[in-house]
Structures are given as structure tokens and as C-alpha cells.
Design a protein around this motif. Structure first.
Motif, PDB file in Angstrom:
ATOM      1  N   PRO A 106      17.022   8.811  -6.843  1.00 29.43           N
ATOM      2  CA  PRO A 106      16.994   8.995  -8.831  1.00 29.43           C
ATOM      3  C   PRO A 106      16.037  11.317  -8.808  1.00 29.43           C
ATOM      4  N   SER A 107      15.493  11.797  -7.855  1.00 25.69           N
ATOM      5  CA  SER A 107      15.419  13.180  -7.972  1.00 25.69           C
ATOM      6  C   SER A 107      15.577  13.913  -6.797  1.00 25.69           C
ATOM      7  N   VAL A 108      15.865  14.945  -7.125  1.00 20.05           N
ATOM      8  CA  VAL A 108      15.680  16.363  -5.457  1.00 20.05           C
ATOM      9  C   VAL A 108      14.255  16.276  -4.992  1.00 20.05           C
ATOM     10  N   VAL A 109      13.815  16.567  -3.968  1.00 18.49           N
ATOM     11  CA  VAL A 109      13.629  17.431  -3.043  1.00 18.49           C
ATOM     12  C   VAL A 109      12.851  18.653  -3.081  1.00 18.49           C
ATOM     13  N   PRO A 110      11.861  19.325  -3.789  1.00 19.62           N
ATOM     14  CA  PRO A 110      11.908  20.797  -3.719  1.00 19.62           C
ATOM     15  C   PRO A 110      11.730  21.113  -2.121  1.00 19.62           C
ATOM     16  N   VAL A 111      11.704  22.116  -1.841  1.00 20.77           N
ATOM     17  CA  VAL A 111      10.519  22.363  -0.801  1.00 20.77           C
ATOM     18  C   VAL A 111       9.696  22.970  -1.187  1.00 20.77           C
ATOM     19  N   GLY A 112       8.388  22.212   0.300  1.00 22.20           N
ATOM     20  CA  GLY A 112       6.833  22.377  -0.042  1.00 22.20           C
ATOM     21  C   GLY A 112       6.892  21.553  -0.498  1.00 22.20           C
ATOM     22  N   SER A 113       7.326  20.612  -1.140  1.00 23.55           N
ATOM     23  CA  SER A 113       7.270  19.081  -1.686  1.00 23.55           C
ATOM     24  C   SER A 113       6.422  18.424  -1.411  1.00 23.55           C
ATOM     25  N   ARG A 114       5.167  17.152  -1.739  1.00 17.49           N
ATOM     26  CA  ARG A 114       4.140  16.497  -1.311  1.00 17.49           C
ATOM     27  C   ARG A 114       5.256  15.409  -0.983  1.00 17.49           C
ATOM     28  N   LEU A 115       4.939  13.748  -0.254  1.00 17.03           N
ATOM     29  CA  LEU A 115       6.085  12.559  -0.477  1.00 17.03           C
ATOM     30  C   LEU A 115       4.737  11.518   0.096  1.00 17.03           C
ATOM     31  N   ARG A 116       5.194  10.942  -0.469  1.00 21.09           N
ATOM     32  CA  ARG A 116       4.370   9.469   0.426  1.00 21.09           C
ATOM     33  C   ARG A 116       5.187   8.035   0.083  1.00 21.09           C
ATOM     34  N   GLU A 166       7.925   8.414  -3.434  1.00 17.23           N
ATOM     35  CA  GLU A 166       6.916   9.241  -4.286  1.00 17.23           C
ATOM     36  C   GLU A 166       6.825  10.540  -3.914  1.00 17.23           C
ATOM     37  N   ARG A 167       7.243  11.734  -5.054  1.00 16.75           N
ATOM     38  CA  ARG A 167       6.811  13.285  -5.197  1.00 16.75           C
ATOM     39  C   ARG A 167       5.691  13.107  -5.806  1.00 16.75           C
ATOM     40  N   ASP A 168       4.756  13.932  -5.613  1.00 20.05           N
ATOM     41  CA  ASP A 168       3.444  13.702  -6.197  1.00 20.05           C
ATOM     42  C   ASP A 168       4.149  15.052  -7.427  1.00 20.05           C
ATOM     43  N   GLY A 169       3.748  14.409  -8.394  1.00 23.82           N
ATOM     44  CA  GLY A 169       3.997  15.490  -9.229  1.00 23.82           C
ATOM     45  C   GLY A 169       5.275  15.193 -10.204  1.00 23.82           C
ATOM     46  N   GLY A 170       5.850  14.244  -9.561  1.00 24.19           N
ATOM     47  CA  GLY A 170       7.419  13.954  -9.765  1.00 24.19           C
ATOM     48  C   GLY A 170       7.145  13.449 -10.688  1.00 24.19           C
ATOM     49  N   GLY A 222       0.656  -0.903   0.161  1.00 22.45           N
ATOM     50  CA  GLY A 222      -0.407   0.037   0.018  1.00 22.45           C
ATOM     51  C   GLY A 222       0.774   1.214  -0.576  1.00 22.45           C
ATOM     52  N   TYR A 223       0.054   1.994   0.209  1.00 24.16           N
ATOM     53  CA  TYR A 223       0.739   3.736   0.374  1.00 24.16           C
ATOM     54  C   TYR A 223       0.359   3.976   1.128  1.00 24.16           C
ATOM     55  N   SER A 224       1.293   5.269   1.507  1.00 25.36           N
ATOM     56  CA  SER A 224       1.659   6.843   2.916  1.00 25.36           C
ATOM     57  C   SER A 224       0.473   7.351   2.994  1.00 25.36           C
ATOM     58  N   GLY A 225       0.203   8.027   3.419  1.00 25.11           N
ATOM     59  CA  GLY A 225      -0.760   8.938   3.629  1.00 25.11           C
ATOM     60  C   GLY A 225       0.582  10.123   2.324  1.00 25.11           C
ATOM     61  N   TRP A 226       0.392  11.950   1.925  1.00 30.49           N
ATOM     62  CA  TRP A 226       0.784  12.208   2.065  1.00 30.49           C
ATOM     63  C   TRP A 226       1.511  13.031   3.236  1.00 30.49           C
ATOM     64  N   THR A 227       2.902  14.106   2.321  1.00 29.22           N
ATOM     65  CA  THR A 227       3.203  14.481   4.085  1.00 29.22           C
ATOM     66  C   THR A 227       4.075  15.338   2.852  1.00 29.22           C
ATOM     67  N   THR A 228       3.730  17.083   3.370  1.00 29.85           N
ATOM     68  CA  THR A 228       4.405  18.414   2.986  1.00 29.85           C
ATOM     69  C   THR A 228       6.178  18.272   3.554  1.00 29.85           C
ATOM     70  N   VAL A 229       6.518  18.287   2.606  1.00 29.89           N
ATOM     71  CA  VAL A 229       8.176  18.797   3.554  1.00 29.89           C
ATOM     72  C   VAL A 229       8.568  20.318   3.118  1.00 29.89           C
ATOM     73  N   THR A 230       9.186  21.033   4.826  1.00 28.72           N
ATOM     74  CA  THR A 230       8.656  22.184   5.005  1.00 28.72           C
ATOM     75  C   THR A 230       9.792  22.847   5.000  1.00 28.72           C
ATOM     76  N   GLN A 231      10.250  23.789   5.048  1.00 30.38           N
ATOM     77  CA  GLN A 231      12.098  24.827   4.913  1.00 30.38           C
ATOM     78  C   GLN A 231      12.321  24.711   7.004  1.00 30.38           C
ATOM     79  N   THR A 267      15.383  25.635  -2.017  1.00 30.06           N
ATOM     80  CA  THR A 267      15.788  24.208  -1.099  1.00 30.06           C
ATOM     81  C   THR A 267      15.433  23.219  -0.948  1.00 30.06           C
ATOM     82  N   ILE A 268      16.171  22.839  -1.142  1.00 31.74           N
ATOM     83  CA  ILE A 268      15.677  20.973  -1.413  1.00 31.74           C
ATOM     84  C   ILE A 268      16.083  19.617  -0.075  1.00 31.74           C
ATOM     85  N   ALA A 269      15.039  19.283   0.007  1.00 34.30           N
ATOM     86  CA  ALA A 269      15.427  18.468   1.947  1.00 34.30           C
ATOM     87  C   ALA A 269      16.665  17.795   1.117  1.00 34.30           C
TER      88      ALA A 269
END
Length: 150
Positions: free
Chosen positions: A97-107, A131-135, A19-28, A59-61
């Protein structure tokens, strides 16, 4: 959330998507706290003004911050009744494989790759894709190993 009532039930799920977790947003703020905790204060993570002029436009995580979210994703995705504890044993084949810009939603997308019985329970290998939402590519792909003690 996928619930298993025994190690026998979990063992039957080897090789399947759990399954999948919920989405979480990475903040500054989260990135800054991670930088402070680890001592990794590189400007690409902690200086929004300079990072805005950099290669990612923000910025990126930290990669390790992204990796550190996996236990929470697992906790949201899989439950095993009857354990006295689950302990992080390690990680294998970690890639970013890809960066996580600030504000990204991950699951987390979770698979059970392997389960080996031990004298106290089992050692489970979970394949987790962050996964990054929209990535177009995952932010992190890792095999994480948990000791499951009954």
C-alpha cells in the motif's frame, strides 16, 4: 515474543493478534545488496542522486525486499516449542500500500489467521502487516503460510 508450547496451544490462538516485532531500519546498503542478488537495479532503488529528483525524493526499497523481511519479523514475534522445523510454504494476498523510502523503520504486526492440521504437524497462515514508523499506510500486507513440522 509470544511462546506456544504445543500445536494445541497455537490452535487456540487462531484469529488473534500475536504481537509486534522490533523495529528495523532499511538502509541503502541493504537495498543495493538486494538489487545485486535479484538483478533488479532500477534507478528508483539504486541511484540516490536520480531518486532524489524522483517522485519519492529518495531511493525506495523493493517491494520484494519488504516482503522478505517478514520471516525475521515472525521469528521475533512467535515461538512454538516442540517443532523439528518450520518451512516457508508460500504467500497469499500480498499488497504494497505504500513505498518504503531508504532510512524507514519497519516492524511486523502478526496475527494467526488459520491453522490446519496435517499428517506431520500443521499449516499455519499468518496475517502480517509491515508497518512503517510515521507512515499512514502499511508498507506491505501479506498472508504467509508456514509448514510446522513436529
Amino acid at each position: 515474543m509470544k511462546t506456544f508450547h504445543s500445536l494445541d496451544d497455537l490452535e487456540k490462538a487462531v484469529g488473534t493478534h500475536l504481537g509486534y516485532s522490533g523495529w528495523t531500519t532499511v538502509t541503502q546498503h541493504q537495498i543495493d545488496l538486494f538489487a545485486e542478488a535479484t538483478g533488479d537495479r532500477q534507478w528508483i532503488h539504486t541511484d540516490p542522486e536520480k531518486a532524489a529528483r524522483g517522485p519519492y525524493g529518495a531511493t525506495i526499497a523493493h517491494g520484494y525486499l519488504t516482503l522478505s523481511l517478514i520471516p525475521g519479523f515472525l521469528d521475533e514475534t512467535v515461538r512454538l516449542d516442540g517443532l523439528s522445523m518450520a518451512v516457508n510454504y508460500g504467500s497469499d494476498k500480498v499488497r504494497y500500500p505504500s513505498v518504503v523510502p531508504v532510512g524507514s523503520r519497519l516492524r511486523g504486526s502478526v496475527e494467526l489467521a488459520d491453522l490446519q492440521r496435517t499428517s506431520t504437524g500443521a499449516r499455519a497462515v499468518f496475517g502480517v502487516t509491515v508497518e512503517r514508523d510515521g507512515g499512514d499506510k502499511p508498507a506491505c500486507v501479506a498472508e504467509v503460510i508456514s509448514l510446522l513440522v513436529v
